[in-house]
Scaffold this active site. Structure first.
Site, PDB file in Angstrom:
ATOM      1  N   CYS A 115       0.819  -1.223   0.000  1.00 52.37           N
ATOM      2  CA  CYS A 115       0.000   0.000   0.000  1.00 52.37           C
ATOM      3  C   CYS A 115       0.851   1.269   0.000  1.00 52.37           C
ATOM      4  O   CYS A 115       0.349   2.351  -0.301  1.00 52.37           O
ATOM      5  CB  CYS A 115      -0.951   0.003   1.189  1.00 52.37           C
ATOM      6  SG  CYS A 115      -1.968  -1.464   1.289  1.00 52.37           S
ATOM      7  N   HIS A 257      -3.127   7.075   2.888  1.00 54.31           N
ATOM      8  CA  HIS A 257      -3.576   5.794   2.340  1.00 54.31           C
ATOM      9  C   HIS A 257      -4.995   5.530   2.834  1.00 54.31           C
ATOM     10  O   HIS A 257      -5.293   5.695   4.016  1.00 54.31           O
ATOM     11  CB  HIS A 257      -2.611   4.694   2.801  1.00 54.31           C
ATOM     12  CG  HIS A 257      -3.067   3.328   2.470  1.00 54.31           C
ATOM     13  ND1 HIS A 257      -3.596   3.005   1.245  1.00 54.31           N
ATOM     14  CD2 HIS A 257      -3.086   2.182   3.205  1.00 54.31           C
ATOM     15  CE1 HIS A 257      -3.908   1.715   1.242  1.00 54.31           C
ATOM     16  NE2 HIS A 257      -3.610   1.203   2.416  1.00 54.31           N
ATOM     17  N   ASN A 287     -10.048  -0.277   0.461  1.00 55.36           N
ATOM     18  CA  ASN A 287      -8.590  -0.244   0.331  1.00 55.36           C
ATOM     19  C   ASN A 287      -8.180  -0.839  -1.020  1.00 55.36           C
ATOM     20  O   ASN A 287      -8.407  -2.019  -1.270  1.00 55.36           O
ATOM     21  CB  ASN A 287      -7.987  -1.048   1.494  1.00 55.36           C
ATOM     22  CG  ASN A 287      -6.469  -1.014   1.517  1.00 55.36           C
ATOM     23  OD1 ASN A 287      -5.833  -0.631   0.524  1.00 55.36           O
ATOM     24  ND2 ASN A 287      -5.887  -1.424   2.620  1.00 55.36           N
TER      25      ASN A 287
END
Ligand code: COA
Length: 330
Positions: A115, A257, A287
């Site tokens: 990520c 993020h 996500n």
């Protein structure tokens, strides 16, 4: 010696149209809409069509970013793709993209920092440009995470979706104002087991036993990652501010993020930073790993929040464990 700086010249994003709603997940695992919204902020995620691979959605975002930068495809002289869900283990997704874009000869490589991949990609692109190697680098974060999610694991399946975000990082003058100021990266490999897809590499090839045991899916220790995420994103943001002699009050937008709204909120609280200046689109995509930061960047631009001349702090954490921040004037 000529010195160069880099700037974000254009952005683009693509989320596949099909949705996985919280109601859909209620039919698969013991969960409910209220729990998911309260613990994560997520309302739905996007799911790629069966015939789409990562490079397909990366391509869509890239075309938009190149157009937004006012460039032709042929102006791109380097391709970086941040992903943990490549089309193939080899060749790289960047090479697949390069062929599709018709950029024969242009260097292309994948980056795997999970990520944090997009922030790692910014640092690579910025360094290449400062060294004078390239003029227009296409940097894409693209993931098809729904392919690696076990829809029987309620802790994991509620979180992840598919999507792609792209930027063109462009060479500019050393005295330009709209530049990437710096990037700050870190990793804690000893914590790798907290988020892992164990089977499928050289350590543990996929066999029937692995499939039966489910080690080819993502597995996660969510609570530990949560704490680590707040700590490491806050630490790299502090580094980014200090390196540029900036205070949090001078930041127009924080783009973290997009894993969980509560994580973003905790980072904002750490700095006493107003929540309304945190770009969050996690509710509409969940996500998407390396794609979340460029997608959020692009969406905030397109809805008019984020404008040229503003100072932006990007930060991410991810499997590895990895983390990083970058600060730039857009
Ligand atoms: N629906 C309902 N209940 C659930 C659930 C779900 N989807 N998932 C877990 N639970 C349960 C747990 O089993 C636990 O039950 P218990 O109290 O009876 O043991 C309870 O909810 C609380 O679990 P906990 O793990 O403390 O929840 P949390 O507040 O930490 O939220 C996450 C869980 C996963 C949403 C959160 O930890 C998170 O977002 N972590 C970061 C993960 C991440 O970003 N990973 C990817 C990057 S590496």
């Amino acid at each position: 010696m000529t010195t160069y700086r880099s700037r974000v010249a254009g952005t683009g994003s693509y989320l596949p149209p099909d949705l996985i709603t919280n109601a859909d997940l209620e039919k698969l695992v013991d969960t409910n809409d209220q729990w998911i919204r309260e613990r994560t902020g997520i309302e739905h995620r996007h799911k790629a069509a069966d015939n789409q691979a990562t490079s397909d959605i990366a391509y869509e975002a890239s075309i938009l970013a190149i157009k937004d930068a006012g460039l032709q495809i042929s102006d791109i002289d380097c391709i970086l793709v941040a992903t943990v869900s490549p089309d193939y283990l080899t060749p790289s997704t960047a090479c697949v993209m390069q062929a599709r874009l018709g950029l024969n000869g242009v260097p292309a490589l994948d980056l795997n920092a999970a990520c944090s991949g997009f922030i790692y990609g910014i640092s690579v692109a910025d360094a290449y440009i400062r060294m004078g190697m390239y003029k227009n680098i296409l940097l894409v974060g693209a993931e098809l995470l729904t392919r690696y999610v076990n829809y029987k694991d309620r802790e994991v399946c509620i979180l992840f979706g598919d999507g792609a975000g792209a930027v063109v990082i462009q060479r500019t003058d050393s005295n330009a104002e709209d530049v990437i100021y710096s990037s700050h990266l870190r990793a804690e490999g000893s914590l790798g087991e907290l988020f892992i897809r164990k089977a499928g590499g050289t350590r543990l090839p996929i066999t029937q036993k692995e499939i039966d045991e489910g080690t080819h899916w993502f597995t996660m220790k969510g609570r530990d990652i949560f704490k680590n995420a707040v700590r490491t994103m806050s630490a790299t943001c502090t580094q980014a501010l200090a390196a540029n002699d900036l205070k949090m009050e001078q930041i127009d937008w924080l783009i973290p993020h997009q894993a969980n709204w509560r994580i973003m909120e905790a980072v904002a609280d750490h700095f006493k930073f107003p929540k309304e200046k945190v770009i969050s689109v996690v509710h509409e995509m969940g996500n998407t790993s390396a794609a979340t930061v460029p997608v959020a960047f692009d969406m905030a631009r397109r809805d008019g929040r984020l404008r040229r001349g503003q100072t932006i702090l990007l930060t991410a954490f991810g499997a590895g464990l990895t983390a990083g921040s970058a600060v730039l004037k857009f």
